[in-house]
Design a protein around this motif. Structure first.
Motif, short mmCIF file in Angstrom:
data_model
loop_
_atom_site.label_atom_id
_atom_site.label_comp_id
_atom_site.label_asym_id
_atom_site.label_seq_id
_atom_site.Cartn_x
_atom_site.Cartn_y
_atom_site.Cartn_z
N LYS A 22 9.67 16.21 -3.89
CA LYS A 22 9.38 17.59 -3.54
C LYS A 22 9.63 17.82 -2.05
CE LYS A 22 7.76 18.93 -7.57
NZ LYS A 22 8.41 20.00 -8.36
N GLN A 23 10.27 18.94 -1.75
CA GLN A 23 10.65 19.22 -0.36
C GLN A 23 9.42 19.34 0.55
OE1 GLN A 23 12.70 22.92 0.27
NE2 GLN A 23 13.72 22.18 2.09
N ASP A 24 8.37 20.00 0.06
CA ASP A 24 7.19 20.17 0.90
C ASP A 24 6.55 18.84 1.23
OD1 ASP A 24 6.43 19.73 -1.68
OD2 ASP A 24 4.83 21.23 -1.71
N LEU A 25 6.61 17.88 0.27
CA LEU A 25 6.07 16.55 0.53
C LEU A 25 6.88 15.84 1.60
CD1 LEU A 25 4.38 13.99 -0.08
CD2 LEU A 25 6.02 13.49 -1.90
N MET A 26 8.20 15.82 1.42
CA MET A 26 9.07 15.10 2.34
C MET A 26 9.04 15.71 3.75
SD MET A 26 10.04 12.77 0.37
CE MET A 26 10.23 12.40 -1.38
N ASN A 27 9.01 17.03 3.81
CA ASN A 27 9.03 17.69 5.12
C ASN A 27 7.76 17.44 5.92
OD1 ASN A 27 11.54 18.68 4.54
ND2 ASN A 27 10.88 20.76 4.08
N SER A 28 6.69 17.06 5.23
CA SER A 28 5.43 16.81 5.92
C SER A 28 5.34 15.40 6.46
CB SER A 28 4.25 17.07 4.96
OG SER A 28 4.23 16.10 3.93
N LYS A 29 6.36 14.58 6.23
CA LYS A 29 6.33 13.17 6.62
C LYS A 29 7.19 12.91 7.85
CE LYS A 29 3.89 12.01 3.01
NZ LYS A 29 2.48 11.58 3.15
N GLY A 30 6.65 12.08 8.73
CA GLY A 30 7.45 11.60 9.84
C GLY A 30 8.30 10.42 9.40
N PRO A 31 9.22 9.96 10.26
CA PRO A 31 10.11 8.85 9.89
C PRO A 31 9.36 7.59 9.46
CG PRO A 31 10.86 9.91 11.91
CD PRO A 31 9.53 10.50 11.59
N GLU A 32 8.26 7.27 10.12
CA GLU A 32 7.52 6.05 9.77
C GLU A 32 6.89 6.17 8.39
OE1 GLU A 32 3.53 3.79 11.34
OE2 GLU A 32 5.04 4.31 12.85
N VAL A 62 5.40 -14.99 9.40
CA VAL A 62 5.84 -13.84 10.20
C VAL A 62 4.72 -13.48 11.17
CG1 VAL A 62 6.72 -11.49 10.18
CG2 VAL A 62 7.22 -13.03 8.26
N GLU A 63 5.01 -13.49 12.45
CA GLU A 63 3.99 -13.24 13.46
C GLU A 63 3.73 -11.74 13.65
OE1 GLU A 63 5.11 -15.11 17.08
OE2 GLU A 63 4.87 -17.16 16.30
N GLY A 64 2.56 -11.45 14.18
CA GLY A 64 2.23 -10.08 14.59
C GLY A 64 2.04 -9.10 13.46
N LEU A 65 1.62 -9.58 12.29
CA LEU A 65 1.44 -8.67 11.16
C LEU A 65 0.15 -7.88 11.27
CD1 LEU A 65 2.60 -10.89 8.15
CD2 LEU A 65 3.89 -9.15 9.39
N LYS A 66 0.19 -6.66 10.76
CA LYS A 66 -0.97 -5.78 10.75
C LYS A 66 -1.27 -5.36 9.31
CE LYS A 66 1.18 -2.84 13.29
NZ LYS A 66 1.51 -1.62 14.07
N THR A 80 4.99 -5.35 9.77
CA THR A 80 5.41 -5.84 11.07
C THR A 80 5.23 -4.74 12.11
OG1 THR A 80 7.71 -5.14 10.77
CG2 THR A 80 7.13 -7.34 9.97
N SER A 81 5.43 -5.08 13.36
CA SER A 81 5.27 -4.10 14.43
C SER A 81 6.28 -2.96 14.33
CB SER A 81 5.40 -4.79 15.79
OG SER A 81 6.66 -5.44 15.90
N ASN A 82 7.44 -3.21 13.69
CA ASN A 82 8.44 -2.15 13.55
C ASN A 82 8.35 -1.41 12.21
OD1 ASN A 82 9.50 -4.00 11.78
ND2 ASN A 82 11.52 -4.12 12.73
N GLY A 83 7.31 -1.73 11.40
CA GLY A 83 7.08 -0.96 10.18
C GLY A 83 7.61 -1.57 8.90
N ARG A 84 8.10 -2.81 8.96
CA ARG A 84 8.59 -3.45 7.74
C ARG A 84 7.41 -3.98 6.95
NH1 ARG A 84 12.86 -2.32 4.88
NH2 ARG A 84 13.21 -3.87 3.28
N LEU A 85 7.32 -3.64 5.66
CA LEU A 85 6.26 -4.15 4.81
C LEU A 85 6.61 -5.56 4.32
CD1 LEU A 85 5.31 -1.05 2.63
CD2 LEU A 85 4.38 -1.76 4.82
N ILE A 86 5.62 -6.42 4.30
CA ILE A 86 5.81 -7.80 3.85
C ILE A 86 4.97 -8.01 2.60
CG2 ILE A 86 5.69 -10.23 4.51
CD1 ILE A 86 7.59 -8.59 6.24
N PHE A 87 5.64 -8.33 1.50
CA PHE A 87 4.96 -8.57 0.22
C PHE A 87 4.53 -10.04 0.17
CE2 PHE A 87 8.07 -5.31 -1.91
CZ PHE A 87 7.65 -4.33 -1.02
N LEU A 88 3.26 -10.29 0.39
CA LEU A 88 2.74 -11.66 0.46
C LEU A 88 2.05 -12.08 -0.83
CD1 LEU A 88 1.13 -11.42 4.02
CD2 LEU A 88 3.28 -12.57 3.45
#
Length: 425
Positions: free
Chosen positions: A264-274, A242-246, A322-330
């Protein structure tokens, strides 16, 4: 006349002094607890039926006079004037929900997050915001490529000394895993098929292949094969590159000694989509690595923290994004085999991570539940392996001993999910 009045008064006095709860016995009925429960006679009419086994008084013992006395066995706190956790008849005779239960409900409601449903599962809305993983079509296309496409270049790369980066005629690339030790090949390929069995789509398509310098697919790189000290007729694993991995970092929820991911609501509310998408995938990663006992990823960071206090702030080992945020288990080669041999040393690290997790993907939880109740994960893995790999006879199947360990670890994950549901549902 005076005698009649005296008799009526005497009878009336007896009636007034009778206990409030009286259950005249004409027969005995045993409840779940083994205690005898009083039953009224049929002549008293249909309105006076047998005491229901669902009644809060079902765990009580009748006296010799037919009077029921509560017996506190630790499960009937609502008896004898204590708090009513049943939400029905209360100790003071009123009906409705007790203040204590109302407080519990309020706390649970206030803790709920729109990103979590049914208490402990990521919502479909949250999951849909995350990038998709590898599909069944990706795996079929990959197998077709390595079976039919010529390898035109073989060079160092992809980790260990004898691993190589292969380039196909169509410019696609693969990491080729070569091992003298068979169980590392087994660990990699069986971990891959376990991810498919669980519906976890973060492991890149992988398949077995046979090194054969006579085969036209290898002929262009025979010199590189010799330099790599690969043996002919040796089984290797081709994994899609998979190319472009970070690098990917461990979420803060799992870095400290107080690590915890709870709904917990306070935990989830503090997170952005990524960040939320990272946590969705990490909930699968922790389960996957617990089942396989993979010690070459997060456990690697945890173990090395004793020499480097900053270890948990460094990128996770063998985990990329990946560049779009998918985690790759290597690099899952320690799973199911080498990791199981070292459980005495590393089991506490795996358990700590599992205990910290209380939010799950619904599909993963359902797969765990099915495999737990079927007790057949070993058979299913071996069947999937033999049906999808033409070279299945070239390496041993998952041994019964390893299958039993995996089945027990599935039971551990199942129990963790049930514990979390009791706390949050």
């Amino acid at each position: 006349m005076a005698g009649l009045a005296f008799t009526l008064g005497f009878v009336l006095g007896l009636v007034i002094q009778l206990p409030v709860i009286t259950l005249p016995l004409n027969e005995e009925q045993f409840g779940d607890s083994g205690f005898k429960i009083g039953v009224r006679s049929e002549s008293e009419g249909s309105a006076r039926k047998q005491l229901s086994l669902d009644n809060p008084l079902r765990l009580v013992k009748p006296s010799s006079h037919g009077v029921v006395y509560p017996q506190n066995n630790g499960t009937n706190a609502y008896l004898q004037g204590q708090t009513d956790y049943s939400g029905s008849q209360q100790s003071d005779g009123s009906s409705g929900t007790s203040p204590a239960k109302e407080a519990v409900i309020r706390n649970r409601e206030s803790a709920k997050s729109p990103d979590v449903v049914d208490g402990v599962f990521w919502s479909k809305t949250t999951e849909r915001k995350c990038p998709g993983g590898f599909t069944e079509g990706d795996q079929k296309g990959w197998k077709n490529k390595i079976d039919k496409t010529k390898v035109v270049k073989l060079e160092t790369g992809c980790g260990r000394m004898q691993n190589r980066m292969a380039t196909f005629k169509d410019a696609a690339q693969a990491c080729v895993r070569y091992r003298l030790n068979t169980d590392q090949i087994q660990g990699e390929i069986f971990s891959f098929y376990l991810s498919k069995l669980l519906g976890i789509d973060n492991v890149p398509p992988s398949s077995l292949h046979l090194v054969n310098t006579i085969d036209d697919r290898w002929r262009t790189v025979t010199g590189e094969i010799a330099n790599s000290k690969w043996a002919d007729d040796k089984v290797v694993i081709f994994t899609q590159f998979v190319e472009g991995l970070k690098p990917s970092y461990i979420p803060v929820e799992f870095r400290g000694e107080d690590r915890k991911l709870h709904p917990k609501q306070d935990l989830m509310n503090s997170k952005g989509p990524e960040d939320l998408c990272d946590l969705v995938q990490w909930s699968d990663l922790i389960i996957f690595d617990y089942l396989t006992a993979n010690l070459d990823r997060v456990v690697n960071n945890m173990f090395n923290k004793q020499w480097n206090p900053n270890m948990m702030n460094t990128p996770a080992h063998n985990l990329e994004r990946t560049s779009n945020g998918r985690l790759i288990f290597l690099d899952n080669e320690s799973g199911l085999f080498h990791g199981y041999r070292l459980l005495d040393k590393y089991a506490s690290y795996h358990r700590t991570l599992l205990d910290s997790l209380c939010v799950f993907r619904n599909s993963t939880a359902r797969a765990i539940e099915r495999l737990h109740h079927s007790g057949s994960v070993g058979e299913e893995l071996n069947k999937m392996f033999s049906q999808n790999e033409e070279l299945y006879n070239h390496i041993p199947r998952l041994p019964q001993k390893n299958a039993k360990i995996l089945q027990q670890r599935i039971a551990d994950v199942y129990e963790q999910i049930q514990t979390c549901k009791k706390q949050y549902v």
